[in-house]
Design an enzyme around this catalytic site. Structure first.
Site, mmCIF file in Angstrom:
data_model
loop_
_atom_site.group_PDB
_atom_site.id
_atom_site.type_symbol
_atom_site.label_atom_id
_atom_site.label_comp_id
_atom_site.label_asym_id
_atom_site.label_seq_id
_atom_site.Cartn_x
_atom_site.Cartn_y
_atom_site.Cartn_z
ATOM 1 N N ASP A 74 0.821 -1.205 0.000
ATOM 2 C CA ASP A 74 0.000 0.000 0.000
ATOM 3 C C ASP A 74 0.854 1.255 0.000
ATOM 4 O O ASP A 74 2.048 1.225 0.318
ATOM 5 C CB ASP A 74 -0.957 0.010 1.186
ATOM 6 C CG ASP A 74 -0.240 -0.020 2.532
ATOM 7 O OD1 ASP A 74 0.681 -0.855 2.682
ATOM 8 O OD2 ASP A 74 -0.568 0.788 3.415
ATOM 9 N N GLU A 135 -0.191 -1.091 5.684
ATOM 10 C CA GLU A 135 0.939 -0.732 6.554
ATOM 11 C C GLU A 135 0.921 0.749 6.907
ATOM 12 O O GLU A 135 1.216 1.133 8.042
ATOM 13 C CB GLU A 135 2.261 -1.091 5.858
ATOM 14 C CG GLU A 135 3.498 -0.956 6.741
ATOM 15 C CD GLU A 135 4.145 0.414 6.703
ATOM 16 O OE1 GLU A 135 5.072 0.676 7.515
ATOM 17 O OE2 GLU A 135 3.737 1.265 5.870
#
Length: 355
Positions: A74, A135
């Site tokens: 991400d 994350e």
């Protein structure tokens, strides 16, 4: 470049990943693509939970220790000041521009190519490769969701951008919301109790207090007031003042301990958003750290947070790129850094003892 085919695959894959928007909690499309690549182009069986993907060593043996290679898929949202298109990979000289190129696409693709190489030959340990989601927001559907599903992990390498120098300690994070209470009234008549003034002593204490135990690698535990809200309009005495405190803990302080200490020293009502993002570190005598030292690397302490904070086993951060480029406009990674990353991972881990 010792591993040209792996390097070429890494660059091709990273360009594809940049072109697929993958802001935290919106990673399904990029997870679909990466899973398809791993399965059909690399011929490796891939496991999936939500948007987290992992590969288990084809030669997995329960009698051997296990090394986790982890990076996240991400990104943060692109800021408005980008001059390049954040979703169009652009190569200029040695630089590959694109959102997520540095944080953490470089580590993601380099670790994947290292996994392919390392599992192609006999090692004294098992390997697990994990591409994790959410994350950047420490989300519940990221690594926290998938770790219980993995084999028992003995040690991890996290591919965050560190200039390929090992971060053997990392600061923790705790975010507090503190509310000072007052009593509303008309500003012209000096009525009520001003909540902003009630907060001043607490704000001053937070600004000036210094925690006694200072880490050799991480420095002091830091507190910063970063957001403040109070009042509804100019002629009403505010009855509440709420502010946010960003706290970065070193390895000497648990988040719960710091929370309780602050509650005892401020008048306002203190609430923690979470406690789980603790400081982490790996022993300097760990075999992987000693191998890093033998290769001329320089261990350091990292002020930035990663999924390492959620790992209950020893871990270190080591990845291509530079932390200072993360979350910036026109983020980039150098193509040569990808090559160096693959070379270094293989040199570090091929034939290594991991515990």
């Amino acid at each position: 470049m010792k591993y040209q085919e792996l390097y070429d695959d890494a660059i091709f894959l990273l360009k594809k990943l940049i072109s697929i928007p993958s802001v935290s909690r919106q990673e399904q499309e990029v997870a679909d693509f990466l899973a398809d690549t791993i399965k059909h182009h690399y011929g490796l069986p891939v496991h999936r939970e939500a948007n987290n993907l992992w590969i288990i060593d084809p030669h997995y043996d329960t009698q051997r220790p296990t090394l986790l290679l982890n990076a996240h898929i991400d990104t943060v949202k692109p800021v408005d000041s980008w001059k390049h298109d954040p979703f169009v990979p652009a190569v200029e000289d040695d630089c590959l521009y694109g959102l997520g190129s540095n944080d953490c696409g470089g580590g993601l693709v380099s670790l994947l190519q290292a996994f392919r190489y390392l599992t192609s030959k006999q090692q004294s340990y098992n390997l697990v490769y994990l591409a994790s989601a959410e994350e950047e927001v420490s989300g519940i559907n990221g690594i926290r969701r998938v770790l219980p599903l993995l084999p028992t992990i003995d040690v991890a390498v996290v591919g965050e951008p560190t200039g390929m120098q090992p971060a053997i300690a990392e600061k923790g994070l705790m975010v507090l919301d503190i509310t000072s209470k007052g009593l509303s009234g008309h500003a012209a008549r000096q009525e009520g109790v001003n909540a902003i003034y009630e907060a001043l002593d607490d704000l001053n204490w937070l600004r000036n207090y210094r925690f006694k135990m200072v880490s050799e690698l991480l420095g002091p535990t830091l507190m910063n007031v970063t957001v403040i809200h109070a009042g509804t309009q100019h002629n009403v005495i505010p009855d509440a003042c709420t502010y946010t405190v960003d706290i970065r803990t070193n390895e000497y302080y648990r988040n719960e301990e710091v929370f309780q200490f602050i509650r005892e020293h401020v008048k306002g009502e203190v609430k923690a958003r979470s406690f789980h993002l603790h400081s982490s570190c790996i022993n300097k005598e760990h075999p992987l750290v000693k191998r890093c030292l033998s290769m001329g690397m320089l261990p350091f302490g990292s002020p930035t947070l990663s999924d390492q904070a959620l790992m209950s086993f020893p871990s270190l951060k080591l990845g291509p790129g530079e932390s200072s480029r993360s979350h910036t406009a026109d983020e980039f990674i150098r193509l040569s850094e990808i090559g160096q990353g693959i070379d270094t991972y293989i040199e570090l881990l091929d034939g290594a003892t991991i515990c």
